[in-house]
Design an enzyme around this catalytic site. Structure first.
Site, PDB file in Angstrom:
ATOM      1  N   GLY B 218      67.429  81.484  57.299  1.00  0.00           N
ATOM      2  CA  GLY B 218      68.731  81.121  56.772  1.00  0.00           C
ATOM      3  C   GLY B 218      69.295  79.922  57.514  1.00  0.00           C
ATOM      4  O   GLY B 218      68.550  79.092  58.052  1.00  0.00           O
ATOM      5  N   SER B 219      70.596  79.876  57.559  1.00  0.00           N
ATOM      6  CA  SER B 219      71.247  78.682  58.099  1.00  0.00           C
ATOM      7  C   SER B 219      70.981  78.469  59.572  1.00  0.00           C
ATOM      8  O   SER B 219      71.220  77.376  60.093  1.00  0.00           O
ATOM      9  CB  SER B 219      72.755  78.776  57.877  1.00  0.00           C
ATOM     10  OG  SER B 219      73.017  78.936  56.503  1.00  0.00           O
TER      11      SER B 219
END
Lengths: 470, 490
Positions: B218-219
């Site tokens: 993810g981020s």
């Protein structure tokens, strides 16, 4: 005495020394070694001297002493090594069985199977005493081994009955080789091997010339006449039948090998060996193809670890691992885990305990002891002066050798397992008693063989024909 | 008849000889192989015939040994706080072998190690029973407790490192299991074992999620992308505007890459982009750099490589042959790249340690039964993913995230904390609950003593509330606090 009477022939008036004192000295070792082994196992198992130490030592010593005294009196010229080796093996066997009696694992196993676990060593001690009693009985009652010739055909009948009887009793552990009467059971095959050797010796002594000479040459082999060949085919057929109906590969192999060996010795014809090998190979392949019990044993021999992994018998794999874990010097008595093999640990597989706890050194020593018994037996055969004695001695020695090979080879994964017992060492009454009788007969033959010939009557003719050398 | 007799004698001799040769073969040539055969129960019997050495955390053993009174096995392994430490210790079972440290350091724990030969000989001469040595770990009990309690009944994992050395401080994975329950060989142990198998228990409690489960990062992967941008000179000023349109379409496609919510991402500076977690900025960055550059940077952080701590951590992946949109998606941690929690902790640690990545390890030393150290692990630099200067720029960016970005719930009073949140979509067409990530580090005067990665696979929280900042950051914060406290008490 002139030089012509030195011991270059088997017949002489001087004879070899009787060697009874050698035997006595060896017997002392044969008793002391197992006693030390017993102490060793006891200390390793429970950190204290085993309580039965004194009575065990005295018991074994007493058996040895009785054996020795009887040999001294009734077979004074007998081979001096046979009795001590048998005593040593029997004593070590008792220690090993006692050691396995202490196994909590085997006790738990019996409990899990819903059976009461009873120690085997006390029974084995009683059987050993019975064995020595039979040994003594043979030495005293059998004045001359040649008397056995008279019982050639009776022996045949008795042997056949003994071999066939187990078929009418239920199989145990997959083989029909027991006669069970209540809680008492015997393995007649063990006795049959001696009786059949007597029969073969008697039969072959009479028929050897016919078998050796009355034959046609065919492709370099001497083919005997049909009527002489008959008994061989009968014995071959019998051993196959035993195999099929009693699923007892070991006994059939033993009898067949015994017969081939004795035929060869009696006729001095190599062709018998070729026939024997061909027939046994044909029989073995044929039976192995159709008999599932034999098949599973061949499988377990070829791939012990695969079979164990796939839920088959893991005995061979366990035995091999016991040997491997023992290594060169072993773990020491009482410190191995050979009881992992399971219910046959103290009978068929007792050699694995030797392998694990006494190591390569101990196992080789044990095998050499067996080899020595066979060697003394063959030597007795060579020295024997009568063909019956020669045949009987070689027959018994070869039977002993084949049995040791078949059992030890089976346990060590050299050949398929056949379910016989290690002579003297393994737990089992029939085996111990029969093997003491076997040793007794060998001792009797060797006594006759080594006994100095009675001095020729001093006639005047004899005096005159004697060669006088300067 | 003597000639055939002699031949029979030779035959009997050959039989005995065959037995002797065979005996030598199995008891000498093959002995070791048979002795250590997998089916040989003696190996286990020997292993449990004396108390095993211990695995030690903060000077206290987290394992023990209990006498069983059984036939085969005299001693049984016991564990203190088993479920909490299971990802560290692994298990040692009489019936099911062992794994992780229990397996890897088995020779030391049983006392069979060659380096303990002298000890064994002395023990043998003095008649003492063989003793096992101890394994001293690098873990920090308080950090581990914070991690394990923080995860609670949520499914997830925590990995915490000391960035200066690579020492693993916490390694938690939930749901966990108690290795004590499968240590024996009874039917109860068997039942427990069967119950733990993935077939029976779909939560797979024996999976060590911190080392052996890879998740889409993810981020949090934007930190790596940012590092690649700085290292490759794509942007040097973290506060200068970037060339980032919003909306931005994925290359070779007409599909715009959306940002989460209404955030100012158009031409945002790197600092702002990280603060708000702009997909458009970092997606375009990844595409501008091209995948080789991003992958190279990821590999410097440890991707595409297994790491033995000594328990093997599976390789995190940044794949090689993605197409351009795939690469752009991967640059924001949303496509084919996957990372273990340990890997993401390493990313945070490298940044916190001024660009130097230390090799993570959890066995500090091995100790003989007589307390002599027989092996000491020395910290080792693994790579230099970014220059010290760029590392400090990235630190500043990550600190902004915690100060005023998505990671405010990781703030610790009077301590500089840097971090990055992540919410990785999961399932076909984003159908399942997303993974909540948080990576962070705390900094004192003499560098950073702790970097931590937290991932939460799913929990009872409502879907809309799942975000790295809300779920994962508080756990990271507590772990960091625990480490800072122990540092202070030193």
């Amino acid at each position: 005495m002139s030089s012509s009477t030195t011991n270059t022939t088997t017949i002489s008036t001087a004879g070899p020394p009787s060697r009874r004192n050698t035997e006595l000295a060896m017997l002392v070792f044969a008793v002391i070694i197992p006693v030390f082994a017993y102490a060793n196992a006891g200390l390793a198992l429970s950190d204290e001297m085993p309580s039965g130490m004194l009575s065990y030592g005295l018991g074994l010593g007493l058996l040895a002493a009785v054996g020795h005294l009887v040999v001294r009196k009734f077979a004074p010229y007998a081979d001096p090594l046979l009795l001590p080796i048998a005593t040593l093996l029997n004593g070590l066997g008792l220690v090993l069985i006692w050691r396995l009696d202490q196994s909590r694992r085997l006790a738990q196993r019996a409990k899990d199977a819903g059976m009461a676990f009873s120690p085997s060593a006390p029974n084995q001690l009683i059987y050993s005493a019975l064995g020595v009693a039979l040994f003594v009985g043979v030495l005293i009652l059998l004045k001359d081994h040649r008397i056995l010739q008279r019982y050639t055909y009776i022996s045949m009948v008795v042997a056949l009955i003994l071999l066939i009887l187990p078929m009418f009793f239920p199989a145990r552990f997959g083989a029909r080789i027991w006669i069970t009467l209540g809680s008492f059971s015997i393995q007649p095959g063990e006795f049959a091997k001696i009786i059949i050797a007597v029969f073969f010796s008697g039969y072959l002594m009479v028929k050897r010339d016919a078998l050796a000479l009355a034959s046609r040459r065919f492709m370099g082999l001497y083919l005997p006449r049909g009527r002489d060949l008959g008994p061989i085919l009968v014995v071959w057929g019998m051993s196959i039948l035993i195999l099929v109906f009693e699923t007892d590969l070991g006994t059939s192999l033993l009898f067949f090998g015994l017969f081939v060996v004795m035929l060869y010795v009696a006729t001095e014809r190599t062709s018998w060996i070729v026939f024997g090998l061909l027939m046994s190979a044909a029989g073995a392949v044929g039976v192995a193809t159709f008999e599932p019990h034999v098949q599973s044993r061949v499988d377990a021999w070829l791939q012990p670890f695969e079979v164990a992994k796939n839920g088959g018998s893991d005995q061979i794999a366990q035995a091999l691992m016991a040997f491997g874990s023992g290594g060169v010097f072993g773990t020491g008595l009482g410190q191995g885990n050979s009881d992992l093999i399971g219910f046959a640990a103290n009978s068929d597989f007792i050699l694995a305990t030797v392998g694990e706890e006494l190591g390569l050194a101990g196992t080789m020593g044990l095998l050499l002891l067996y080899g020595l018994i066979v060697e003394r037996g063959v030597r007795t055969a060579l020295a024997a002066r009568d063909p019956f004695g020669k045949l009987l001695a070689i027959g018994l020695s070869a039977a002993f050798a084949i049995q040791v090979f078949v059992v030890a080879g089976g346990v060590m994964g050299l050949i398929p397992l056949t379910g016989m017992t290690m002579p003297f060492i393994a737990q089992g009454g029939s085996s111990v008693i029969a093997n003491w009788a076997l040793v007794a007969i060998l001792i009797k033959v060797s006594d006759t063989a080594r006994r100095p010939a009675p001095a020729p009557a001093p006639t005047t003719d004899a005096e005159m024909t004697q060669v006088v050398r300067p | 008849m003597n000639k055939p007799l002699r031949r029979i004698a030779i035959f009997c001799g050959l039989l005995v000889l065959a037995l002797l040769v065979r005996d030598n073969w199995i008891q000498y040539v093959q002995a070791d192989e048979l002795k250590n055969h997998e089916g040989n129960h003696r190996v286990l019997i020997a292993r449990y015939s004396q108390p095993r050495g211990n695995i030690i955390v903060d000077g206290q053993p987290i394992t023990g040994s209990a006498e069983t009174g059984g036939i085969d096995f005299k001693y049984k392994r016991t564990y203190k706080d088993g479920p909490m430490w299971a990802p560290v210790t692994g298990y040692a079972s009489q019936a099911y072998d062992a794994n992780q440290i229990e397996k890897i350091e088995d020779e030391i724990l049983t006392g069979n190690d060659d380096r303990l030969f002298f000890n064994r000989t002395i023990d043998m001469i003095t008649g003492k029973k063989q003793k096992g040595g101890d394994v001293i770990t690098t873990l920090n009990r308080k950090a581990q407790e914070a991690a394990f309690e923080g995860l609670g009944d949520k499914k997830g994992a925590v990995a915490a490192l000391d960035p200066r050395t690579g020492k693993i401080l916490a390694l938690a994975s939930t749901p966990s299991y108690d290795p004590s329950k499968i240590a024996g060989a009874t039917s109860k142990d068997k039942e427990a074992w069967l119950g733990l198998q993935p077939k029976k228990s779909k939560d797979d409690p024996m999976l060590n999620r911190a080392l052996r489960q890879t998740y889409p990062p993810g981020s949090t992967f934007k930190v790596v992308t940012a590092a690649a941008a700085l290292e490759n000179g794509k942007y040097t000023d973290i506060d200068g505007p970037t060339d980032s349109p919003d909306p931005w379409k994925l290359p070779l496609s007409t599909q715009p890459l959306p940002n989460e919510g209404n955030i100012p991402c158009k031409n945002a500076s790197l600092r702002q982009a990280l603060r708000y977690s702009c997909n458009t900025v970092f997606g375009k960055l990844g595409d501008d750099l091209r995948q080789d550059k991003v992958r190279e940077e990821a590999e410097k952080f440890g991707f595409n490589e297994t790491i033995d701590t000594p328990v093997r951590a599976y390789a995190s992946v940044y794949p090689e042959d993605m197409d351009r949109p795939g690469n752009a998606m991967s640059a924001i941690g949303q496509f084919d790249n996957r990372a273990t929690p340990l890997q993401m902790a390493m990313v945070a640690a490298a940044v916190a340690n001024d660009g130097k990545l230390m090799k993570p390890y959890m066995v500090d030393s091995l100790r003989a039964p007589n307390l002599n150290t027989i092996e000491q692990t020395d910290p080792e630099q693994m790579s230099q993913p970014l220059s010290s200067e760029n590392a400090q720029k990235l630190q500043s960016m990550m600190e902004t995230v915690v100060k005023e970005g998505t990671g405010t719930s990781a703030q610790i009073p009077d301590v500089t904390v840097g971090g990055k949140t992540g919410t990785a979509q999961h399932g076909v067409a984003n159908s399942k609950n997303p993974y909540a990530w948080f990576i962070s580090y705390a900094k004192g005067d003499d560098g950073s003593p702790v970097a931590v990665a937290v991932v939460i696979e799913g929990s009872n929280t409502l879907r809309g509330d799942i975000a790295g900042g809300k779920l994962a950051a508080p756990i990271a914060k507590n772990v960091m606090k625990a480490v800072l406290e122990t540092e202070r008490d030193k």
